[in-house]
Motif scaffolding. Structure first.
Motif, mmCIF file in Angstrom:
data_model
loop_
_atom_site.group_PDB
_atom_site.id
_atom_site.type_symbol
_atom_site.label_atom_id
_atom_site.label_comp_id
_atom_site.label_asym_id
_atom_site.label_seq_id
_atom_site.Cartn_x
_atom_site.Cartn_y
_atom_site.Cartn_z
ATOM 1 N N UNK A 130 -2.861 15.197 11.505
ATOM 2 C CA UNK A 130 -2.450 16.008 10.369
ATOM 3 C C UNK A 130 -3.540 16.018 9.307
ATOM 4 N N UNK A 131 -3.626 17.118 8.571
ATOM 5 C CA UNK A 131 -4.575 17.244 7.470
ATOM 6 C C UNK A 131 -3.784 17.649 6.219
ATOM 7 N N UNK A 132 -4.177 17.128 5.057
ATOM 8 C CA UNK A 132 -3.521 17.489 3.799
ATOM 9 C C UNK A 132 -4.141 18.792 3.292
ATOM 10 N N UNK A 133 -3.315 19.778 3.049
ATOM 11 C CA UNK A 133 -3.828 21.071 2.587
ATOM 12 C C UNK A 133 -4.209 21.034 1.111
ATOM 13 N N UNK A 134 -3.889 19.945 0.408
ATOM 14 C CA UNK A 134 -4.263 19.812 -1.000
ATOM 15 C C UNK A 134 -5.630 19.161 -1.180
ATOM 16 N N UNK A 135 -5.870 18.061 -0.462
ATOM 17 C CA UNK A 135 -7.102 17.296 -0.710
ATOM 18 C C UNK A 135 -8.004 17.155 0.516
ATOM 19 N N UNK A 136 -7.511 17.527 1.699
ATOM 20 C CA UNK A 136 -8.353 17.481 2.886
ATOM 21 C C UNK A 136 -8.348 16.158 3.636
ATOM 22 N N UNK A 148 -2.702 9.997 10.873
ATOM 23 C CA UNK A 148 -2.015 10.007 12.160
ATOM 24 C C UNK A 148 -0.611 10.600 12.036
ATOM 25 N N UNK A 149 0.059 10.339 10.901
ATOM 26 C CA UNK A 149 1.441 10.783 10.691
ATOM 27 C C UNK A 149 1.541 11.640 9.436
ATOM 28 N N UNK A 150 2.392 12.645 9.472
ATOM 29 C CA UNK A 150 2.508 13.551 8.331
ATOM 30 C C UNK A 150 3.116 12.878 7.110
ATOM 31 N N UNK A 151 3.883 11.806 7.295
ATOM 32 C CA UNK A 151 4.482 11.119 6.147
ATOM 33 C C UNK A 151 3.427 10.462 5.250
ATOM 34 N N UNK A 170 0.850 -1.179 0.000
ATOM 35 C CA UNK A 170 0.000 0.000 0.000
ATOM 36 C C UNK A 170 0.891 1.237 0.000
ATOM 37 N N UNK A 171 0.499 2.216 -0.765
ATOM 38 C CA UNK A 171 1.222 3.492 -0.824
ATOM 39 C C UNK A 171 1.236 4.135 0.553
ATOM 40 N N UNK A 172 2.299 4.882 0.846
ATOM 41 C CA UNK A 172 2.350 5.532 2.151
ATOM 42 C C UNK A 172 1.599 6.856 2.159
ATOM 43 N N UNK A 173 1.374 7.443 0.988
ATOM 44 C CA UNK A 173 0.623 8.699 0.924
ATOM 45 C C UNK A 173 -0.845 8.406 0.626
ATOM 46 N N UNK A 174 -1.705 8.737 1.563
ATOM 47 C CA UNK A 174 -3.132 8.480 1.410
ATOM 48 C C UNK A 174 -3.706 9.221 0.216
ATOM 49 N N UNK A 175 -3.114 10.342 -0.136
ATOM 50 C CA UNK A 175 -3.593 11.159 -1.246
ATOM 51 C C UNK A 175 -3.509 10.406 -2.569
ATOM 52 N N UNK A 210 1.113 17.899 4.308
ATOM 53 C CA UNK A 210 0.561 17.850 5.666
ATOM 54 C C UNK A 210 0.697 19.152 6.444
ATOM 55 N N UNK A 211 -0.274 19.357 7.308
ATOM 56 C CA UNK A 211 -0.237 20.458 8.261
ATOM 57 C C UNK A 211 -0.830 19.931 9.560
ATOM 58 N N UNK A 212 -0.175 20.239 10.663
ATOM 59 C CA UNK A 212 -0.652 19.749 11.960
ATOM 60 C C UNK A 212 -2.022 20.365 12.267
#
Length: 52
Positions: free
Chosen positions: A28-34, A38-41, A1-6, A46-48
């Protein structure tokens, strides 16, 4: 599985239990897709999230 949920999109269906472990306590929330994680990676931009 990819590590980036996006980047997951369609592969999510077969990996739902793994996905839930990545997002069950989001900090963390992704400022691109919302998406949240749990982790920024696991996000591409990501933004806290602020606590109440």
């Amino acid at each position: 599985m990819s590590t980036e949920l996006c980047k997951l999109k369609k592969s999510l269906k077969g990996e739902l239990p793994s996905y839930i472990l990545l997002v069950n306590q989001p900090r963390f929330v992704c400022t691109s897709c919302g998406r949240v994680a749990n982790k920024k990676k696991n996000l591409c931009n990501p933004e806290r999230m602020r606590e109440k």
